[in-house]
Design an enzyme around this catalytic site. Structure first.
Site, PDB file in Angstrom:
ATOM      1  N   ASP A   1      -1.696  -0.712   5.789  1.00 29.11           N
ATOM      2  CA  ASP A   1      -2.038  -0.084   7.075  1.00 29.11           C
ATOM      3  C   ASP A   1      -3.532  -0.193   7.363  1.00 29.11           C
ATOM      4  O   ASP A   1      -3.962   0.137   8.464  1.00 29.11           O
ATOM      5  CB  ASP A   1      -1.630   1.397   7.101  1.00 29.11           C
TER       6      ASP A   1
ATOM      7  N   GLU B   1     -13.978   5.279   7.972  1.00 28.76           N
ATOM      8  CA  GLU B   1     -12.992   4.341   7.410  1.00 28.76           C
ATOM      9  C   GLU B   1     -12.329   3.495   8.512  1.00 28.76           C
ATOM     10  O   GLU B   1     -12.118   2.298   8.346  1.00 28.76           O
ATOM     11  CB  GLU B   1     -11.913   5.133   6.642  1.00 28.76           C
TER      12      GLU B   1
ATOM     13  N   LYS C   1      -9.942  -3.300  -2.807  1.00 24.77           N
ATOM     14  CA  LYS C   1      -8.662  -3.696  -3.407  1.00 24.77           C
ATOM     15  C   LYS C   1      -8.698  -5.158  -3.861  1.00 24.77           C
ATOM     16  O   LYS C   1      -8.061  -5.514  -4.842  1.00 24.77           O
ATOM     17  CB  LYS C   1      -7.514  -3.441  -2.429  1.00 24.77           C
TER      18      LYS C   1
ATOM     19  N   ASP D   1      -0.219   5.183   0.946  1.00 24.10           N
ATOM     20  CA  ASP D   1      -0.490   6.185   1.978  1.00 24.10           C
ATOM     21  C   ASP D   1      -0.514   5.574   3.366  1.00 24.10           C
ATOM     22  O   ASP D   1      -1.252   4.614   3.625  1.00 24.10           O
ATOM     23  CB  ASP D   1      -1.852   6.860   1.713  1.00 24.10           C
TER      24      ASP D   1
ATOM     25  N   SER E   1      -2.432   1.332  -4.562  1.00 29.35           N
ATOM     26  CA  SER E   1      -2.900   2.451  -3.746  1.00 29.35           C
ATOM     27  C   SER E   1      -4.272   2.968  -4.145  1.00 29.35           C
ATOM     28  O   SER E   1      -4.557   3.147  -5.331  1.00 29.35           O
ATOM     29  CB  SER E   1      -1.896   3.602  -3.863  1.00 29.35           C
ATOM     30  N   ALA E   2      -5.074   3.268  -3.137  1.00 28.49           N
ATOM     31  CA  ALA E   2      -6.369   3.914  -3.370  1.00 28.49           C
ATOM     32  C   ALA E   2      -6.204   5.440  -3.407  1.00 28.49           C
ATOM     33  O   ALA E   2      -7.178   6.169  -3.466  1.00 28.49           O
ATOM     34  CB  ALA E   2      -7.356   3.513  -2.284  1.00 28.49           C
TER      35      ALA E   2
ATOM     36  N   ASP F   1       0.861  -1.169   0.000  1.00 27.13           N
ATOM     37  CA  ASP F   1       0.000   0.000   0.000  1.00 27.13           C
ATOM     38  C   ASP F   1       0.911   1.236   0.000  1.00 27.13           C
ATOM     39  O   ASP F   1       2.122   1.113   0.219  1.00 27.13           O
ATOM     40  CB  ASP F   1      -0.864  -0.062   1.275  1.00 27.13           C
TER      41      ASP F   1
END
Ligand code: C5P
Ligand code: MG
Length: 288
Positions: free
Chosen positions: A226, A85, A202, A40, A153-154, A38
Site C-alpha cells: 500500500d 510518510e 524494505k 498493515d 512488514s514494518a 505487506d
C-alpha cells in the site's frame, strides 16, 4: 479474462502488460508462484464504517497494556509522522530520517511499558483489528495450492502473528519478516531484535536477507503493498521471471493516483477487499 479488473476502482498503466504477466503466471502454474505481501493497510483494512482501522503499532497503542501517558505520546508521533510518510511532495530520501525517528521513538516507548509476551494475544482480541474482506479466502487458497506467502512488514511482528492466528489463517505456508520484540527471561519486552524495518528501507532489508527469500526459489512473484516503499519487497528474490505488483491506494487518493499508477501494475483505489488479488490467484492456480 478476469472480470474484477474491469471495476472502476481498478487502475492500470498498461492493461496489455498486466494480461501478459498473468497469462505467463498461469502457464507456469502455482508451483512457480510465490506471494510477497505487506501487512498493515494491505492485508488489514484501512477503514471500516468511516473509521480508521489500527496498524499493528496502533493495536498496541490502543490496548490496556499501555499507560495513558504513553498513549498520548504515541498519538502525538502518529499525528506528526504519518503525514510525512504519505506526503507526495517529499522524496523518499527526505522521508527516511523522519521514519527512522518515528520507529525509534515508538519502539523506545513500547519498551518502557514493560509489556509481557503472554498479554499480546488478548490485546489483539480486544483491538478490533480487521483483515480485508476476502482475506481468509486469500490465505486459504494460497495454503491449499501450496503457494508460499511471505509477509514483509514494518509493523510489529509479534502483534502481526497474533492477528493472523486470531483469524485462523496462520497456515504452514506463511512466513513473516518484520520487527520482533525481544523478551527477557520473565517474558517482559526489553528491546526490539535486529535491524529496524521502516516504510522506506524494505529494499535494504530484502537484499540483506536474501537467504529468507532464497528459500522460496520460485520465479513468479505476486507482490501486494500500500506504500511506494513496498514496491521493492521482492528485490531479494533471485531469477524472477514475472512480477505483478498490486498497490492499494487508501489515502490522499487524488494527490497520489499518478505516482501509484506509474509505479504499481494494478492500483486499487479505496478498495477494502481482496477481491482483485483473489480473482487473479484463482485464475493462475485453477489453470482455467
Ligand atoms: O505492515 P507495514 O509495513 O505496512 O507497517 C508499517 C505501517 O505502520 C506504516 O505504514 C505506518 O503508517 C504504521 N506505523 C504506525 N505506528 C508507528 C510506526 C508505523 O502506525 N509507530
Ligand atoms: Mg502497509
Amino acid at each position: 479474462m478476469i472480470e474484477e479488473l474491469a471495476k472502476a476502482s481498478v487502475r492500470m498503466r498498461d492493461r496489455g502488460r498486466v494480461d501478459k504477466i498473468i497469462q505467463n503466471m498461469q502457464t507456469a502454474g502455482p508451483s512457480e508462484l510465490q506471494v510477497i505481501s505487506d501487512f498493515d493497510m494491505t492485508l488489514t483494512r484501512f477503514a471500516h464504517n468511516g473509521k480508521r482501522c489500527p496498524t499493528t503499532h496502533n493495536i498496541l497503542h490502543s490496548s490496556s497494556l499501555i499507560s495513558e501517558d504513553c498513549k498520548a505520546k504515541m498519538s502525538g508521533l502518529l499525528a506528526h509522522y504519518y503525514p510525512i510518510e504519505i506526503d507526495e511532495s517529499k522524496s523518499v530520501e527526505e522521508k527516511v530520517p523522519y521514519m527512522v525517528e518515528w520507529w525509534t521513538k515508538a519502539h523506545d516507548f513500547i519498551v518502557q511499558e514493560k509489556i509481557r509476551k503472554d498479554q499480546l494475544a488478548q490485546a489483539v482480541k480486544d483491538s478490533g483489528a480487521m483483515l480485508r474482506e476476502g482475506c481468509k479466502s486469500f490465505f486459504d487458497m494460497l495454503n491449499q495450492t501450496s503457494v508460499p506467502l511471505l509477509i514483509f512488514s514494518a509493523g510489529v511482528g509479534d502483534i502481526l502473528e497474533e492477528v493472523i492466528r486470531h483469524h485462523e489463517v496462520f497456515h504452514p505456508n506463511v512466513r513473516v519478516f518484520s520487527n520482533y520484540m525481544d523478551f527477557d527471561e520473565n517474558g517482559v519486552v526489553h528491546a526490539f531484535k535486529g535491524d529496524m524495518i521502516h516504510t522506506f528501507n524494505k529494499r535494504e532489508g530484502a537484499l540483506l536477507n536474501r537467504d529468507q527469500f532464497a528459500q522460496l526459489a520460485r520465479s513468479n512473484v505476486l507482490l501486494l503493498g500500500d506504500s511506494l516503499g513496498d514496491l521493492n519487497m521482492a528485490d531479494g528474490v533471485q531469477n524472477i521471471q514475472n512480477i505483478l505488483r498490486i498497490g492499494y491506494l487508501n489515502d490522499k487518493v487524488d494527490e497520489r493516483r499518478e505516482s501509484y499508477v506509474q509505479s504499481y501494475d494494478i492500483v486499487l483505489e479505496k478498495d477494502e477487499t481482496l477481491n482483485v488479488p483473489n480473482a487473479i490467484l484463482k485464475y493462475i492456480t485453477a489453470g482455467k
